[in-house]
Design a protein around this motif. Structure first.
Motif, mmCIF file in Angstrom:
data_model
loop_
_atom_site.group_PDB
_atom_site.id
_atom_site.type_symbol
_atom_site.label_atom_id
_atom_site.label_comp_id
_atom_site.label_asym_id
_atom_site.label_seq_id
_atom_site.Cartn_x
_atom_site.Cartn_y
_atom_site.Cartn_z
ATOM 1 N N THR A 25 3.334 -5.562 4.560
ATOM 2 C CA THR A 25 1.809 -5.704 4.318
ATOM 3 C C THR A 25 1.729 -7.169 5.242
ATOM 4 O O THR A 25 0.414 -7.166 6.074
ATOM 5 C CB THR A 25 1.529 -6.117 3.039
ATOM 6 N N GLN A 45 0.856 -1.166 0.110
ATOM 7 C CA GLN A 45 0.082 0.049 0.159
ATOM 8 C C GLN A 45 0.846 1.264 -0.007
ATOM 9 O O GLN A 45 1.380 1.678 0.997
ATOM 10 C CB GLN A 45 -0.774 0.030 1.259
ATOM 11 N N ALA A 103 1.875 -6.786 9.298
ATOM 12 C CA ALA A 103 1.461 -5.203 9.689
ATOM 13 C C ALA A 103 1.232 -5.189 10.986
ATOM 14 O O ALA A 103 1.384 -4.144 11.331
ATOM 15 C CB ALA A 103 0.057 -5.107 8.651
ATOM 16 N N ARG A 128 -6.547 -3.465 3.386
ATOM 17 C CA ARG A 128 -6.022 -2.042 3.739
ATOM 18 C C ARG A 128 -6.470 -1.411 4.771
ATOM 19 O O ARG A 128 -6.042 -0.655 5.537
ATOM 20 C CB ARG A 128 -6.406 -1.167 2.312
ATOM 21 N N MET A 151 -4.460 -2.692 7.436
ATOM 22 C CA MET A 151 -2.978 -1.896 7.439
ATOM 23 C C MET A 151 -3.171 -0.646 8.155
ATOM 24 O O MET A 151 -2.196 -0.214 9.046
ATOM 25 C CB MET A 151 -2.600 -2.036 6.239
#
Length: 730
Positions: free
Chosen positions: A329, A219, A332, A500, A503
């Motif tokens: 990722t 990301q 995380a 996402r 994270m």
């Protein structure tokens, strides 16, 4: 040395003349001598694979120039599928007013053109590398011709050397060859090594790793905000000097040997203790007398080892560990930020055997009450035998820092062994020396037990993420249950959006040096910490000023009971103030692990019976393993979620995640393996974090009223959770 150097030059030149994909041209079942006519007028035949047998063979072909619209449409289709089948060619030809055979020839020529471009780029790269190697060879020859005798200063000759000196030179050459096997790149991709030595590789070259088609990926928006100017980073970003590189390479070889022995040696080095293993410090000092030297008196030693079998190919695991974006990722919850500062070697062509890179990273516990651990370290990857890989980290703090660091990393990492059916066995070793004085009292038992940052947490996180990836790739999804998403594209998009969200939550809940927390008045551990940031031109976040608030506290309830209570949509109205007491229903569901608690859900909150009131949607991911659990959620737009469920791009869905991190309050015992229930004799450590958009104008100042509101909101939520969980447990 120079002969082997010239031999590699010849190999590289030969590689330039012979394309790698020559066999691809021969085996392409659709490639024929007519493929050069990309706009040839095809015969009007229903079969696009055969020409009209009545057409004279020598009849001059008629050509037709495609329109710009036709070319754009076929270019767009090529990006999605570069090898369309009969049905796709006919459909595309029908839309564009072309014969299927014309479409077929256009795609054949396009594929040929792309292959030719790839070969030209590859040959240019090889040619440049060849020139570098030739220049290096010339430099070595000049240095050898100007060599002087150390005694008299005259020209040196082999015959003038003593026997001992000659043996030392032979040993020196052997050691240089060993360094070359670590840092060089062989085959046709001959690159520059860390020290500029010749490349004489004798390492095995397994098949190239396949690229992971992860539903989750790096990301960039999160990673781009990472590094605040910490003291350790300021000393590290300048890069290694030429004098430091030999020391670093020697340290990498030594750390690799130490990690392998630490992973494979049993008693008396590792002693069993309450379901885990404890390192015997005296035995360690006896076996490894060198390394990073003695432990500073101001630091405490933490060492742990854990093993597990995970559902991922061993080559893919190595790929994740050696790619800083994928590594951040996947881990995380453990890695709050990371960066590769310098790549000393990319390894053997096609894989990471011998890869060597300098990194800095910050490791965290999901709570603002536990300081992060920042490390400046070397990461070295090497293959040991068929199907066995080792990745080791070791601190480089002694190269730059004068004072004793708060945390230094002795050889740590993992040994990965290939197993049948795409599984891998992982043995993880974590060995650090750290100053733990700044840890809050309620978290000290957990941190001192080694669970917070230890090998068990690394392995549990890896096992959990491997399960998550396997669920993305699963094809045998049951269709009978209501709400289960069976569309592969919809599952992948929704899981990517949920990742996402996770994270973003993990990046904003810890004590990372990236954030500046402000503590509001409270009562010790229950203090609420707040921070603000501006969100501008970020499609993944709503624009404006975002206020983040977090607090951690202890509950006299086991982590599993807290997790089950918070993830249950039926009990949500007991603590979720934002749902306004509405009825919460699960609309969609994706199971992504063996434990029933591991799932991604789409919840609908019915806030009233009035049809004019819009129903709110909540995306939620609940995840648990043997070391801790998360329940993370964010309100989402209904129209945006319809696009995601249809397989659309989830990157433009704005999210402000909130949620909970649930950890045991001290040492834990396990009943069985996998995701068994955690038996914590005490209770749970619960971190609550909210993110709220307090102003839609990015330039506005944050008012004290907004801070007071979020402070009241989070404290009210905490009180509701304490009351509801305690009464439910009773």
């Amino acid at each position: 040395m120079f002969n082997s150097h010239q031999h590699l030059l010849d190999i590289s030149s030969s590689a330039q003349r012979t394309p790698d994909n020559e066999l691809d041209f021969i085996r392409d079942e659709e490639f024929d001598s007519n493929s050069g006519a990309d706009n040839m007028e095809a015969p009007n035949s229903g079969d696009d694979d055969q020409a009209d047998p009545n057409q004279p063979p020598n009849k001059k072909k008629r050509y037709h120039r495609h329109t710009q619209h036709q070319i754009q449409e076929m270019e767009s289709f090529y990006k999605e599928c570069n090898h369309p089948d009969d049905k796709q060619r006919k459909e595309l030809g029908r839309r564009l007013g072309l014969e299927p055979l014309q479409v077929k020839f256009w795609f054949q020529n396009k594929r040929t053109q792309m292959k030719a471009q790839h070969e030209r780029c590859e040959n240019t790269q090889l040619r440049n590398e060849n020139e570098k190697l030739r220049a290096e060879n010339i430099r070595y020859k000049e240095a050898l011709s100007n060599a002087a005798c150390p005694n008299c200063g005259g020209p040196a000759a082999i015959g003038e050397m003593s026997f001992d000196e000659h043996q030392l030179r032979i040993e020196n050459a052997r050691l240089r060859d060993e360094i070359d096997r670590i840092t060089g790149i062989a085959g046709k991709y001959v690159g520059k090594s860390a020290l500029g030595y010749s490349h004489q590789l004798s390492l095995p070259q397994p098949e190239a790793p396949r690229v992971l088609d992860l539903a989750f990926g790096p990301q960039s928006g999160l990673l781009g905000e990472m590094y605040a100017a910490g003291d350790l980073l300021r000393t590290a970003v300048t890069g290694l000097t030429d004098a430091e590189k030999p020391v670093v390479i020697e340290l990498a070889v030594s750390a690799m040997e130490e990690l392998i022995r630490m992973a494979q040696t049993e008693e008396p080095l590792w002693l069993p203790s309450s379901g885990s293993e404890t390192l015997c410090e005296q035995e360690y000092a006896r076996i490894f007398p060198r390394g990073l030297g003695p432990k500073p008196a101001t630091l405490n030693s933490e060492a742990s080892r854990e093993s597990a079998v995970v559902i991922m190919n061993h080559i893919n695991l190595v790929e994740i560990l050696m790619d800083v974006n994928q590594w951040t990722t996947v881990f995380a919850g453990l890695v709050s930020k990371a960066m590769t500062l310098e790549v000393l070697s990319t390894g053997v062509a096609g894989n990471h055997n011998g890869a060597l890179q300098v990194m800095t990273a910050e490791f965290q516990v999901p709570s603002p009450l536990v300081p992060t651990r920042e490390n400046y370290f070397l990461r070295y990857c090497k293959q040991h035998g068929e199907g066995t890989w080792v990745v080791v980290d070791v601190s480089l703090d002694n190269l730059r820092t004068v004072s004793v660091p708060r945390c230094r990393r002795r050889p740590s990492g993992c040994l990965i062994q290939e197993m049948p059916n795409g599984y891998s066995r992982v043995i993880w070793v974590e060995h650090v020396e750290v100053d733990e004085n700044a840890v809050h009292d309620i978290y000290k038992p957990l941190v001192n037990s080694g669970i917070a940052f230890g090998a068990k947490r690394w392995v549990a996180t890896l096992d959990r993420q491997c399960e998550r990836l396997a669920s993305v790739l699963a094809l045998n999804i049951p269709t009978g249950d209501v709400g289960i998403i069976t569309s592969p594209a919809g599952r992948k998009s929704m899981l990517k959006l949920a990742e996402r969200m996770v994270m973003s939550f993990c990046a904003g809940v810890g004590a990372s040096t990236t954030h500046i927390w402000t503590t509001l008045s409270g009562s010790g551990a229950d203090d609420v910490r707040v921070m603000t940031r501006k969100s501008i031109d970020d499609p993944g976040r709503p624009p404006g000023i975002v206020l983040s608030a977090a607090t951690s506290f202890w509950l006299p309830v086991s982590p599993k009971r807290v997790f089950d209570f918070l993830r249950d949509e039926n009990s949500r109205n007991e603590w979720d103030i934002l749902s306004n007491g509405g009825i919460v229903q699960e609309m969609a569901h994706i199971a992504n692990g063996r434990d029933p608690g591991n799932c991604v859900s789409l919840l609908r909150v019915n806030t009233g019976t009035n049809s004019n009131q819009s129903n709110m949607l909540i995306l939620q991911e609940s995840t648990t393993d043997v070391t801790g659990s998360y329940v993370i959620y964010a309100p989402v737009d209904i129209a945006a979620m319809n696009v995601v469920l249809g397989g659309g791009d989830p990157d433009y869905v704005a999210l402000l995640p909130s949620g909970f991190a649930i950890l045991p309050d001290g040492p834990i015992n396990y009943h069985g393996g996998g995701n068994s229930e955690i038996d914590s004799p005490g209770g749970s450590l619960l971190t609550v974090a909210f993110q709220i958009l307090v102003d839609s104008v990015p330039t506005a100042k944050l008012s004290l009223g907004s801070v007071a509101t979020v402070n009241s909101l989070i404290k009210c939520t905490v009180e509701k959770i304490k009351g509801a969980v305690t009464s439910a447990n009773a």
